[in-house]
Design a protein around this motif. Sequence first.
Motif, short mmCIF file in Angstrom:
data_model
loop_
_atom_site.label_atom_id
_atom_site.label_comp_id
_atom_site.label_asym_id
_atom_site.label_seq_id
_atom_site.Cartn_x
_atom_site.Cartn_y
_atom_site.Cartn_z
N ALA A 172 -0.30 14.59 10.36
CA ALA A 172 -1.20 15.73 10.17
C ALA A 172 -0.57 17.01 10.72
CB ALA A 172 -2.54 15.45 10.83
N ASP A 173 0.01 16.94 11.90
CA ASP A 173 0.70 18.10 12.49
C ASP A 173 1.84 18.56 11.59
OD1 ASP A 173 -0.86 18.33 14.79
OD2 ASP A 173 0.38 16.91 15.91
N SER A 175 0.79 -1.24 0.00
CA SER A 175 0.00 0.00 0.00
C SER A 175 0.82 1.28 0.00
CB SER A 175 -0.90 0.02 1.24
OG SER A 175 -0.13 -0.12 2.42
N MET A 176 2.16 1.20 0.07
CA MET A 176 2.94 2.43 0.17
C MET A 176 2.77 3.33 -1.05
SD MET A 176 4.19 2.39 3.18
CE MET A 176 5.51 3.59 3.23
N TRP A 177 2.59 2.73 -2.23
CA TRP A 177 2.35 3.50 -3.44
C TRP A 177 1.10 4.37 -3.29
CZ3 TRP A 177 -2.41 2.98 -5.62
CH2 TRP A 177 -3.14 1.84 -5.25
N MET A 178 0.11 3.82 -2.58
CA MET A 178 -1.17 4.51 -2.42
C MET A 178 -1.01 5.79 -1.61
SD MET A 178 -4.45 3.32 -0.24
CE MET A 178 -3.61 3.89 1.23
N TRP A 179 -0.20 5.73 -0.54
CA TRP A 179 -0.04 6.91 0.30
C TRP A 179 0.71 8.01 -0.42
CZ3 TRP A 179 -3.08 8.13 3.92
CH2 TRP A 179 -3.74 7.13 4.66
N GLU A 180 1.68 7.65 -1.24
CA GLU A 180 2.36 8.67 -2.04
C GLU A 180 1.37 9.30 -3.02
OE1 GLU A 180 6.63 9.27 -4.13
OE2 GLU A 180 5.60 7.42 -4.62
N SER A 181 0.52 8.47 -3.62
CA SER A 181 -0.49 8.96 -4.55
C SER A 181 -1.46 9.92 -3.85
CB SER A 181 -1.26 7.77 -5.14
OG SER A 181 -2.36 8.21 -5.91
N ILE A 182 -1.85 9.58 -2.62
CA ILE A 182 -2.76 10.43 -1.85
C ILE A 182 -2.08 11.76 -1.50
CG2 ILE A 182 -3.83 10.68 0.44
CD1 ILE A 182 -4.73 7.75 0.16
N GLN A 190 -7.44 16.87 13.06
CA GLN A 190 -8.61 16.00 12.92
C GLN A 190 -9.24 16.12 11.54
OE1 GLN A 190 -7.99 18.02 15.56
NE2 GLN A 190 -7.40 16.34 16.95
N GLU A 191 -9.29 17.35 11.01
CA GLU A 191 -9.85 17.55 9.67
C GLU A 191 -9.00 16.88 8.61
OE1 GLU A 191 -12.08 21.88 10.37
OE2 GLU A 191 -9.97 21.80 9.74
N LEU A 192 -7.68 16.99 8.73
CA LEU A 192 -6.79 16.35 7.77
C LEU A 192 -6.93 14.84 7.81
CD1 LEU A 192 -3.37 18.26 7.76
CD2 LEU A 192 -5.30 18.45 6.18
N MET A 193 -6.95 14.27 9.01
CA MET A 193 -7.06 12.82 9.13
C MET A 193 -8.38 12.31 8.56
SD MET A 193 -5.17 11.86 12.74
CE MET A 193 -6.03 13.05 13.77
N LYS A 194 -9.44 13.08 8.72
CA LYS A 194 -10.74 12.69 8.15
C LYS A 194 -10.67 12.70 6.62
CE LYS A 194 -15.69 13.73 8.30
NZ LYS A 194 -16.75 14.61 8.86
N ILE A 195 -10.02 13.72 6.05
CA ILE A 195 -9.86 13.80 4.59
C ILE A 195 -9.06 12.60 4.09
CG2 ILE A 195 -8.74 15.09 2.72
CD1 ILE A 195 -9.40 17.67 4.35
N TRP A 196 -7.93 12.32 4.74
CA TRP A 196 -7.06 11.22 4.31
C TRP A 196 -7.74 9.87 4.46
CZ3 TRP A 196 -2.38 13.49 7.42
CH2 TRP A 196 -1.85 14.58 6.69
#
Length: 226
Positions: free
Chosen positions: A59-60, A23-30, A73-79
């Motif tokens: 997020a910080d 899944s690491m490719w996915m996080w870079e894509s996000i 919290q807003e960033l984590m919800k988006i991600w």
Amino acid sequence: MSKNMLENIRAVIFDLDGTLVDSMWMWESIDIEFLTARGLEMPENLKYEIEGISFAQTADYFIKRFNLKDTPQELMKIWNGMAYEKYCKEVPLKPGAKQFLDLLKEKEIRVGIGTSNSYELTRACLKAHDILEDIDYILTSDEVPNGKPAPDIYLMVAEHFNVAPEHCMVFEDIPNGMRAAISAGMKVCGVEDEFSTEQNPLKKELSDYYITSYEEILNGTYEDLT
């Protein structure tokens, strides 16, 4: 299956991203998608700067690094929203992972997850691959005082299992995770991942064992670096 790797091991603890699932490719894509939508460029070394830190710490970091007005919290919800569908539909298990989990159950070895990901996404990912029931305990870096490379997360999983660190083996794909396991006094099996191939020499230096897939454990062809 060579017995040496799991000899005297009573608990196995997996990192999630890049270790149990591809899944690491996915996080870079996000990250790219998220930053581009806000007119920001993806820093070249971002993946190393956030390696191993918790979801909340990431997020910080984004808020400070990119001067964002969002709350953590807003960033984590988006991600979480961006990642959920990908975890359920696009992210595969590492080859042989399910069979290895079955072997651990057969040997009555406890199985834990120690991840920098969020609890919600971790559960969703494991459930989508029908391995949630194979995991005895999930702990995230947001639930411990210090993220990787500090040993906190792995020590807390071992404590939950009431297993001494020397009887635990950690599967990790990144150096900071391996350093966390070493600091905890645990054995380390490095897992090859396409996202971090340039770090393979360092990963092998930090590992007791090394695999390119879990199939190598099943057929006894893994690297013994002890």
